[in-house]
Design a protein around this motif. Structure first.
Motif, short mmCIF file in Angstrom:
data_model
loop_
_atom_site.label_atom_id
_atom_site.label_comp_id
_atom_site.label_asym_id
_atom_site.label_seq_id
_atom_site.Cartn_x
_atom_site.Cartn_y
_atom_site.Cartn_z
N GLN A 250 0.85 -1.19 0.00
CA GLN A 250 0.00 0.00 0.00
C GLN A 250 0.89 1.24 0.00
O GLN A 250 2.06 1.19 0.40
N SER A 251 0.32 2.35 -0.40
CA SER A 251 1.05 3.61 -0.27
C SER A 251 1.12 3.96 1.22
O SER A 251 0.33 3.48 2.04
N GLU A 252 2.10 4.78 1.57
CA GLU A 252 2.25 5.18 2.98
C GLU A 252 0.99 5.87 3.49
O GLU A 252 0.54 5.60 4.62
N GLN A 253 0.42 6.75 2.69
CA GLN A 253 -0.78 7.48 3.11
C GLN A 253 -1.94 6.52 3.34
O GLN A 253 -2.64 6.60 4.36
N ASP A 254 -2.15 5.60 2.41
CA ASP A 254 -3.26 4.66 2.55
C ASP A 254 -3.06 3.76 3.76
O ASP A 254 -4.01 3.48 4.50
N PHE A 255 -1.82 3.32 3.98
CA PHE A 255 -1.58 2.42 5.10
C PHE A 255 -1.74 3.15 6.43
O PHE A 255 -2.32 2.61 7.38
N LEU A 256 -1.25 4.37 6.53
CA LEU A 256 -1.41 5.13 7.78
C LEU A 256 -2.88 5.37 8.08
O LEU A 256 -3.31 5.29 9.24
N GLN A 257 -3.67 5.64 7.07
CA GLN A 257 -5.10 5.81 7.28
C GLN A 257 -5.75 4.49 7.70
O GLN A 257 -6.63 4.45 8.58
N PHE A 258 -5.30 3.41 7.08
CA PHE A 258 -5.77 2.06 7.44
C PHE A 258 -5.46 1.75 8.90
O PHE A 258 -6.31 1.25 9.64
N VAL A 259 -4.23 2.07 9.32
CA VAL A 259 -3.84 1.85 10.72
C VAL A 259 -4.71 2.67 11.65
O VAL A 259 -5.18 2.18 12.68
N LYS A 260 -4.91 3.93 11.32
CA LYS A 260 -5.74 4.81 12.16
C LYS A 260 -7.15 4.23 12.33
O LYS A 260 -7.69 4.22 13.44
N ASP A 261 -7.72 3.75 11.25
CA ASP A 261 -9.08 3.19 11.31
C ASP A 261 -9.12 1.87 12.09
O ASP A 261 -9.96 1.68 12.97
N LYS A 262 -8.21 0.96 11.76
CA LYS A 262 -8.24 -0.37 12.37
C LYS A 262 -7.87 -0.33 13.85
O LYS A 262 -8.37 -1.13 14.64
N MET A 263 -6.98 0.59 14.23
CA MET A 263 -6.56 0.68 15.63
C MET A 263 -7.38 1.71 16.41
O MET A 263 -7.10 1.99 17.57
N LYS A 264 -8.39 2.27 15.76
CA LYS A 264 -9.29 3.23 16.41
C LYS A 264 -8.52 4.35 17.09
O LYS A 264 -8.79 4.73 18.24
N ALA A 265 -7.54 4.87 16.36
CA ALA A 265 -6.69 5.93 16.90
C ALA A 265 -7.28 7.30 16.59
O ALA A 265 -7.75 7.54 15.48
N SER A 266 -7.25 8.18 17.58
CA SER A 266 -7.76 9.54 17.36
C SER A 266 -6.83 10.33 16.45
O SER A 266 -7.25 11.25 15.75
N SER A 267 -5.54 9.99 16.50
CA SER A 267 -4.57 10.63 15.63
C SER A 267 -3.38 9.70 15.46
O SER A 267 -3.18 8.78 16.26
N VAL A 268 -2.59 9.95 14.43
CA VAL A 268 -1.36 9.20 14.20
C VAL A 268 -0.25 10.21 13.95
O VAL A 268 -0.30 10.99 12.99
N ARG A 269 0.75 10.23 14.81
CA ARG A 269 1.94 11.05 14.61
C ARG A 269 2.97 10.21 13.87
O ARG A 269 3.21 9.07 14.25
N HIS A 270 3.56 10.78 12.84
CA HIS A 270 4.50 9.97 12.07
C HIS A 270 5.64 10.81 11.54
O HIS A 270 5.54 12.05 11.43
N SER A 271 6.73 10.14 11.21
CA SER A 271 7.88 10.81 10.61
C SER A 271 7.59 11.09 9.12
O SER A 271 6.55 10.71 8.60
N ARG A 272 8.55 11.71 8.47
CA ARG A 272 8.37 12.09 7.06
C ARG A 272 8.12 10.86 6.19
O ARG A 272 8.79 9.84 6.34
N LYS A 273 7.15 10.99 5.31
CA LYS A 273 6.89 9.91 4.35
C LYS A 273 8.03 9.83 3.34
O LYS A 273 8.64 10.84 2.99
N LEU A 274 8.31 8.62 2.89
CA LEU A 274 9.46 8.38 2.01
C LEU A 274 9.05 8.08 0.57
O LEU A 274 9.89 7.78 -0.27
N ASN A 275 7.73 8.14 0.33
CA ASN A 275 7.21 7.86 -1.02
C ASN A 275 7.62 6.48 -1.51
O ASN A 275 8.00 6.29 -2.68
N LYS A 276 7.57 5.53 -0.62
CA LYS A 276 7.86 4.14 -0.94
C LYS A 276 6.64 3.28 -0.58
O LYS A 276 5.90 3.61 0.36
N PRO A 277 6.40 2.19 -1.29
CA PRO A 277 5.28 1.32 -0.92
C PRO A 277 5.54 0.63 0.42
O PRO A 277 6.68 0.36 0.78
N VAL A 278 4.47 0.38 1.16
CA VAL A 278 4.55 -0.31 2.45
C VAL A 278 4.15 -1.77 2.25
O VAL A 278 3.04 -2.06 1.82
#
Length: 364
Positions: A250-278
């Motif tokens: 998945q793209s980094e953006q899609d996966f981070l959103q997936f993680v936020k939804d699946k883990m029921k997180a109010s927010s996700v703090r993350h380091s700089r995206k690297l534009n690489k597939p996850v």
């Protein structure tokens, strides 16, 4: 059913021998021989949780986090920890904490996260050292098979994905008993030569007392010669964190959103995206900043954890994306997992999931 019965089931899942040295796991309050009226499972033991246990008729609280972490010098009710302990004692409620024993278990906290994120091919991120031991003993050739099978039944002979493992070497043993001896073979005062097998078997360190008890019961000799050593082998099933893979990148953006939804997180703090597939994902429930280097070394594309500090995000060094989903959020599914596990083990006894949300962190 008594408290110790529940503890035994939890110990099968996550032996306390593998908890971290800094931790305070096990029975923290109460009597292990007390009869149980009900079991309440929670992430944290707060006053509201003790009140819930009282209301629901539960006199055992199984908690992920330990309410007593540092030593208590007095019980005056001035802190939330003291108030919880006082109330639990007053109402004869026992409290058991499993914490890093479950963090280090293969079917534990990090496996739960992997399952929540649909990760496959799970492996331990940071295997715990010193968890595999080896027993070496010497037994008459005629008794070797019986002893070997008894030790197998006690859990010895397991290493990685293999069981019934042993090493056997033939030789001649000698001994001479004194006047107080009672030799099984030969006579006291006479040098005895016996065809023996040098028998070696590995075992998990939490089984040491059980393995030794079996050795002494099943070995024919009056005096049993044995030695135990700790192996350097990596344990594939005990340790902090876990690595898994997505079925499809998945793209980094899609996966981070997936993680936020699946883990029921109010927010996700993350380091700089690297534009690489996850594709490859490392996870560690709770405070995981110490494992960033291990996540990078594993070749993971992203590391999901909690409680990252400002400088932890620099540690990503453009090699990996690190993401903080919140401490509570990373561990929140643990209590339902424990309820399901205990309910399967004790089908005729109600194991109750606590309704109390113990997350101390609030978001705007």
């Amino acid at each position: 059913m008594v408290v110790q019965d529940i503890i035994n089931h939890l110990h099968d899942l996550a032996p306390l021998a593998y908890a971290e040295d800094f931790d305070n796991v096990g029975l923290l309050v109460g009597d292990k021989n007390q009869s149980i009226t009900g079991v309440l499972v929670t992430l944290d033991t707060l006053e509201a949780v003790v009140d819930e246990a009282i209301e629901k008729g539960c006199n055992l609280i199984v908690s992920f986090h330990p309410i007593i972490f540092k030593g208590l010098k007095k019980l005056t009710g001035k802190s939330y920890v003291e108030r919880v302990v006082i109330k639990a004692i007053q109402h004869k409620i026992s409290i058991f904490a499993i914490h890093t024993a479950l963090d280090n278990a293969f079917q534990g906290v990090n496996s739960i996260i992997c399952d929540q994120l649909n990760l496959k091919n799970k492996q331990i991120l940071m295997p715990q050292k010193g968890t595999i031991k080896k027993l070496t003993t010497y037994v008459p050739k005629a008794n070797a098979n019986d002893l070997r099978q008894s030790l197998f039944k006690a859990g010895a002979g397991n290493i990685g994905n293999y069981d019934n493992c042993s090493f056997n070497a033939e030789g001649i043993g000698t001994y001479k008993g004194n006047k107080d001896s009672n030799p099984v073979k030969g006579e006291r005062g006479t040098l005895q030569e016996e065809e023996e097998i040098q028998l070696s078997l590995t075992f998990q360190k939490h089984l040491e007392s059980k393995v030794l008890k079996t050795l002494f019961e099943a070995h024919p000799y009056e005096e049993v010669a044995f030695e135990i050593t700790t192996l350097e082998n990596t344990n594939q099933h005990i340790g902090m964190g876990m690595i898994g893979e997505l079925d499809q990148a998945q793209s980094e953006q899609d996966f981070l959103q997936f993680v936020k939804d699946k883990m029921k997180a109010s927010s996700v703090r993350h380091s700089r995206k690297l534009n690489k597939p996850v594709k490859k994902v490392a996870v560690l429930g709770g405070s995981g900043g110490f494992a960033i280097g291990h996540a990078k070394a594993s070749g993971a594309d992203i590391f999901i954890t909690a409680d990252l500090k400002y400088h932890d995000f620099f540690s990503a060094e453009n090699d990996i994306v690190v993401a903080d989903i919140g401490h509570y959020e990373s561990e929140q599914f643990t209590k339902k997992f424990l309820v399901d596990y205990l309910s399967k083990k004790i089908s005729n006894f109600a194991i109750i999931l606590s309704n109390t949300n113990t997350n101390p962190v609030k978001y705007l």
